[in-house]
Scaffold this motif. Structure first.
Motif, mmCIF file in Angstrom:
data_model
loop_
_atom_site.group_PDB
_atom_site.id
_atom_site.type_symbol
_atom_site.label_atom_id
_atom_site.label_comp_id
_atom_site.label_asym_id
_atom_site.label_seq_id
_atom_site.Cartn_x
_atom_site.Cartn_y
_atom_site.Cartn_z
ATOM 1 N N ILE A 186 0.842 -1.209 0.000
ATOM 2 C CA ILE A 186 0.000 0.000 0.000
ATOM 3 C C ILE A 186 0.873 1.254 0.000
ATOM 4 O O ILE A 186 0.691 2.166 -0.820
ATOM 5 C CB ILE A 186 -0.925 0.018 1.247
ATOM 6 C CG1 ILE A 186 -1.929 -1.127 1.192
ATOM 7 C CG2 ILE A 186 -1.649 1.355 1.369
ATOM 8 C CD1 ILE A 186 -2.693 -1.342 2.508
ATOM 9 N N ARG B 254 2.886 2.052 -3.093
ATOM 10 C CA ARG B 254 2.043 2.619 -4.155
ATOM 11 C C ARG B 254 1.700 4.079 -3.846
ATOM 12 O O ARG B 254 1.828 4.942 -4.705
ATOM 13 C CB ARG B 254 0.766 1.775 -4.308
ATOM 14 C CG ARG B 254 1.043 0.448 -5.000
ATOM 15 C CD ARG B 254 -0.164 -0.468 -5.005
ATOM 16 N NE ARG B 254 0.107 -1.678 -5.774
ATOM 17 C CZ ARG B 254 -0.684 -2.738 -5.784
ATOM 18 N NH1 ARG B 254 -1.797 -2.751 -5.078
ATOM 19 N NH2 ARG B 254 -0.372 -3.783 -6.508
ATOM 20 N N ILE B 255 1.267 4.330 -2.613
ATOM 21 C CA ILE B 255 0.903 5.719 -2.272
ATOM 22 C C ILE B 255 2.106 6.641 -2.477
ATOM 23 O O ILE B 255 1.989 7.737 -3.023
ATOM 24 C CB ILE B 255 0.401 5.807 -0.808
ATOM 25 C CG1 ILE B 255 -0.927 5.063 -0.653
ATOM 26 C CG2 ILE B 255 0.238 7.266 -0.372
ATOM 27 C CD1 ILE B 255 -1.465 5.018 0.774
ATOM 28 N N ILE C 55 -8.816 -3.945 -1.229
ATOM 29 C CA ILE C 55 -8.793 -2.840 -2.207
ATOM 30 C C ILE C 55 -7.428 -2.735 -2.910
ATOM 31 O O ILE C 55 -7.341 -2.845 -4.126
ATOM 32 C CB ILE C 55 -9.099 -1.480 -1.509
ATOM 33 C CG1 ILE C 55 -10.450 -1.539 -0.781
ATOM 34 C CG2 ILE C 55 -9.052 -0.328 -2.514
ATOM 35 C CD1 ILE C 55 -11.665 -1.578 -1.669
ATOM 36 N N CYS C 56 -6.391 -2.550 -2.128
ATOM 37 C CA CYS C 56 -5.051 -2.378 -2.716
ATOM 38 C C CYS C 56 -4.379 -3.750 -2.753
ATOM 39 O O CYS C 56 -3.434 -4.024 -2.030
ATOM 40 C CB CYS C 56 -4.243 -1.378 -1.882
ATOM 41 S SG CYS C 56 -2.788 -0.785 -2.758
ATOM 42 N N PRO D 40 -5.655 -3.313 -8.328
ATOM 43 C CA PRO D 40 -6.226 -2.626 -7.165
ATOM 44 C C PRO D 40 -7.490 -1.859 -7.548
ATOM 45 O O PRO D 40 -7.586 -1.315 -8.642
ATOM 46 C CB PRO D 40 -5.109 -1.677 -6.717
ATOM 47 C CG PRO D 40 -4.152 -1.597 -7.850
ATOM 48 C CD PRO D 40 -4.301 -2.847 -8.650
ATOM 49 N N ALA D 41 -8.451 -1.846 -6.600
ATOM 50 C CA ALA D 41 -9.728 -1.163 -6.856
ATOM 51 C C ALA D 41 -9.596 0.296 -6.428
ATOM 52 O O ALA D 41 -10.179 0.732 -5.430
ATOM 53 C CB ALA D 41 -10.840 -1.874 -6.092
ATOM 54 N N CYS D 42 -8.826 1.067 -7.186
ATOM 55 C CA CYS D 42 -8.489 2.438 -6.786
ATOM 56 C C CYS D 42 -9.734 3.314 -6.613
ATOM 57 O O CYS D 42 -9.753 4.203 -5.754
ATOM 58 C CB CYS D 42 -7.545 3.066 -7.802
ATOM 59 S SG CYS D 42 -5.985 2.172 -7.926
ATOM 60 N N CYS E 129 -10.819 3.411 -3.112
ATOM 61 C CA CYS E 129 -9.750 3.598 -2.122
ATOM 62 C C CYS E 129 -9.793 5.009 -1.529
ATOM 63 O O CYS E 129 -9.906 5.992 -2.269
ATOM 64 C CB CYS E 129 -8.402 3.359 -2.799
ATOM 65 S SG CYS E 129 -7.006 3.669 -1.710
ATOM 66 N N PHE F 131 -7.446 6.717 -0.517
ATOM 67 C CA PHE F 131 -6.214 7.473 -0.796
ATOM 68 C C PHE F 131 -6.000 7.740 -2.289
ATOM 69 O O PHE F 131 -4.915 8.143 -2.709
ATOM 70 C CB PHE F 131 -5.002 6.725 -0.216
ATOM 71 C CG PHE F 131 -5.165 6.436 1.252
ATOM 72 C CD1 PHE F 131 -5.324 7.479 2.156
ATOM 73 C CD2 PHE F 131 -5.213 5.134 1.725
ATOM 74 C CE1 PHE F 131 -5.517 7.229 3.512
ATOM 75 C CE2 PHE F 131 -5.399 4.874 3.069
ATOM 76 C CZ PHE F 131 -5.558 5.924 3.972
ATOM 77 N N MET F 132 -7.033 7.509 -3.087
ATOM 78 C CA MET F 132 -6.866 7.615 -4.539
ATOM 79 C C MET F 132 -6.343 8.997 -4.957
ATOM 80 O O MET F 132 -5.434 9.101 -5.778
ATOM 81 C CB MET F 132 -8.186 7.319 -5.242
ATOM 82 C CG MET F 132 -8.042 7.269 -6.749
ATOM 83 S SD MET F 132 -9.569 6.831 -7.570
ATOM 84 C CE MET F 132 -10.493 8.324 -7.413
ATOM 85 N N CYS G 227 -2.571 9.298 -4.288
ATOM 86 C CA CYS G 227 -1.700 8.127 -4.512
ATOM 87 C C CYS G 227 -0.822 8.340 -5.750
ATOM 88 O O CYS G 227 -1.323 8.508 -6.864
ATOM 89 C CB CYS G 227 -2.566 6.882 -4.682
ATOM 90 S SG CYS G 227 -1.614 5.420 -5.118
ATOM 91 N N HIS H 250 -1.207 5.654 -8.530
ATOM 92 C CA HIS H 250 -2.453 5.791 -9.287
ATOM 93 C C HIS H 250 -2.366 6.974 -10.242
ATOM 94 O O HIS H 250 -2.790 6.882 -11.400
ATOM 95 C CB HIS H 250 -3.629 5.953 -8.324
ATOM 96 C CG HIS H 250 -4.933 6.102 -9.042
ATOM 97 N ND1 HIS H 250 -5.520 5.058 -9.733
ATOM 98 C CD2 HIS H 250 -5.742 7.183 -9.218
ATOM 99 C CE1 HIS H 250 -6.634 5.482 -10.291
ATOM 100 N NE2 HIS H 250 -6.798 6.769 -9.999
ATOM 101 N N GLU I 87 0.022 1.620 -10.797
ATOM 102 C CA GLU I 87 -0.275 0.884 -9.556
ATOM 103 C C GLU I 87 -0.065 -0.623 -9.690
ATOM 104 O O GLU I 87 0.318 -1.286 -8.734
ATOM 105 C CB GLU I 87 -1.693 1.204 -9.040
ATOM 106 C CG GLU I 87 -2.835 0.928 -9.987
ATOM 107 C CD GLU I 87 -3.192 2.153 -10.825
ATOM 108 O OE1 GLU I 87 -2.279 2.925 -11.168
ATOM 109 O OE2 GLU I 87 -4.379 2.324 -11.150
HETATM 110 S S1 SF4 Z 1 -5.229 4.400 -5.039
HETATM 111 FE FE1 SF4 Z 1 -5.037 2.349 -5.798
HETATM 112 S S2 SF4 Z 1 -2.865 1.901 -5.798
HETATM 113 FE FE2 SF4 Z 1 -3.162 3.718 -4.551
HETATM 114 S S3 SF4 Z 1 -3.319 2.938 -2.479
HETATM 115 FE FE3 SF4 Z 1 -5.387 3.087 -3.273
HETATM 116 S S4 SF4 Z 1 -5.850 1.078 -4.154
HETATM 117 FE FE4 SF4 Z 1 -3.634 1.211 -3.826
#
Ligand code: SF4
Length: 366
Positions: free
Chosen positions: A145, A148-149, A192-193, A199-201, A204, A206-207, A210, A213, A218
C-alpha cells in the motif's frame, strides 16, 4: 511526498468504519485468540483460515488448553493449513507463557518477541489489537500500500523501500487507535489495494493523493523480481494395505514436514521390480502392486512429483517399524499432510474407475 497524519487517519478510519471486514477475532481483546489468528494468518488467506480458527478455538479455548493439548490433536486441528511449524511454535509459546508468566499473556514487546514463531509483525499486531499498545504491524500488505501511495518503484523486499515505509508507518500510527490503524490497513490491502489482482483504486480512500495511481503504474508497484525456479524431487510413495489397515510412519523430527505421519516412500521413481525389493526389505509380502496416477505437490521451495503404488499385502513382519491404522482412525485422530493424503484420494478415484470398468465388462458379457 509528504503524508498528513490527521487527514490520512481520518480517511482511513472513515473507510474502515464503512468497509472494514468483520472477522471473528477483530472485536475481541482476548490476546490468546488474537495470537492464534495472527499466527494462522501467516501464509494463509483469511477466507481459508476462518473455519480453522473457529474449530481451533472451540476445541482449545484457552492458552492452558493449547499448552496441554497432545501433538496429535494440535496437528489434527491444523491439518490442511500447511506450514505445520506454525502450530508447533504456537504450542511451545503457550507452554512458555504457562510456565514463565503463570498463563498471563505478556503485554511487553521484549517478552513477546522471544516466543517461538513471533516476529516483529506478529508482536506488533498482538500488542496493538489486544492491548491497544502503540506498535505498528508491517507486513506485505503495508509495504505494498505505502509503496504505491508514495510511488516507490522498487521490489517489496528492497531495504530502501522497507525503510521508507517503516518510517512513514511509525509517523502515521495514532497513539489512541493503533489496533484499528493496523487492522484497517490489513483490510485495505486484502480487499482494495490487492496484490494479485488490479487494485480497486476507485474505492480507495487514498486515490486522490496516490502517486502510483496518478502515474497509472499501480499494477507495476512493487516491482516484481523474477521468481527463482523451484527445486523438483520425485518420490515413490507406497500406500500399503494389510487386513484393511494402512502402513504409516513418522518423518524425522527435523526438516520438511518434520515429525508428521507419512506413507512409506523412497526418493526416485521405482520400477515394479525395485518396488518389490523395497517391500521385501521392509518385510512385507505383496499380493498385488498397482501404480496410481502421478501427482504433484508444491511446497514453497520444492515440488514433489509423487509416484503412488497401491500395495495389497498378505503379510507384514511385526518389526516393520510401521504403524498400521484403519482409515477411520487415520481420519479421526491422526494428521496426514496433504502431500500424502492426496494419494489416498487418487487411490479411491482409481479404485472406483476400475470397479466401474469391471462392471461395464460384465454387463457387456452378460
Ligand atoms: S489508489 Fe489504488 S494503488 Fe493507490 S493505495 Fe489506493 S488502491 Fe492502492
Amino acid at each position: 511526498m509528504a503524508l498528513d497524519k490527521e487527514s490520512f487517519n481520518c480517511a482511513l478510519f472513515e473507510w474502515y468504519s464503512k468497509s472494514g471486514r468483520v472477522l471473528p477475532w477483530q472485536k475481541e481483546h482476548d490476546p490468546y485468540r488474537i495470537f492464534v489468528a495472527v499466527v494462522m494468518l501467516q501464509q494463509t488467506q483469511v477466507a481459508t483460515m476462518i473455519p480453522y480458527y473457529q474449530r481451533f478455538i472451540s476445541v482449545l479455548p484457552t492458552i492452558k488448553d493449547l499448552a496441554e493439548t497432545s501433538d496429535e490433536m494440535l496437528l489434527k486441528l491444523w491439518e490442511g493449513l500447511g506450514y505445520y511449524s506454525r502450530a508447533r511454535n504456537l504450542k511451545s509459546a503457550a507452554q512458555i507463557i504457562m510456565k514463565e508468566q503463570g498463563g498471563i499473556f505478556p503485554k511487553d514487546y521484549d517478552t513477546l518477541i522471544r516466543l517461538p514463531g513471533i516476529g516483529d509483525y506478529s508482536a506488533g499486531a498482538i500488542l496493538s489489537i489486544a492491548f491497544q499498545a502503540p506498535f505498528e504491524a508491517i507486513d506485505g500488505n503495508l509495504y505494498r500500500i505505502f509503496s504505491r501511495i508514495l510511488g516507490i518503484e522498487r521490489p517489496i523486499n528492497d531495504p530502501v523501500l522497507r525503510r521508507q515505509v517503516s518510517t512513514w508507518v511509525k509517523q502515521l500510527l495514532p497513539k489512541d487507535r493503533p489496533g484499528d490503524f493496523n487492522q484497517a490497513l490489513m483490510d485495505l490491502g486484502a480487499t482494495i489495494c490487492t496484490a494479485n489482482t488490479a487494485p480497486a483504486c476507485a474505492c480507495c480512500p487514498f486515490m486522490a493523493g496516490c502517486m502510483a495511481h496518478q502515474k497509472g503504474i499501480e499494477k507495476d508497484i512493487p516491482k516484481r523480481k523474477a521468481k527463482a525456479l523451484k527445486k523438483a524431487e520425485t518420490r515413490t510413495v507406497f500406500v500399503i494395505l494389510n487386513d484393511g489397515k494402512l502402513a504409516l510412519r513418522k518423518r524425522d523430527a527435523e526438516g520438511l514436514l518434520g515429525g508428521m505421519w507419512e506413507f512409506p516412500n523412497r526418493e526416485g521413481e521405482l520400477t515394479f521390480e525395485a518396488a518389490k525389493m523395497q517391500l521385501a526389505a521392509w518385510k512385507i509380502t505383496p499380493t498385488s502392486i498397482r501404480k496410481l496416477p502421478s501427482l504433484f505437490h508444491h511446497f514453497s521451495h520444492i515440488t514433489w512429483k509423487l509416484i503412488g503404488m497401491k500395495v495389497i499385502a498378505s503379510f507384514h513382519a511385526p518389526e516393520t517399524g510401521f504403524t498400521w491404522v484403519s482409515r477411520e482412525t487415520l481420519q479421526q485422530t491422526m494428521s496426514l499432510p496433504k502431500a500424502f493424503s492426496i494419494l489416498l484420494e487418487a487411490m479411491d478415484d482409481s479404485d472406483s474407475m476400475e470397479a466401474k470398468s469391471e462392471k461395464e465388462i460384465l454387463t457387456t458379457l452378460t
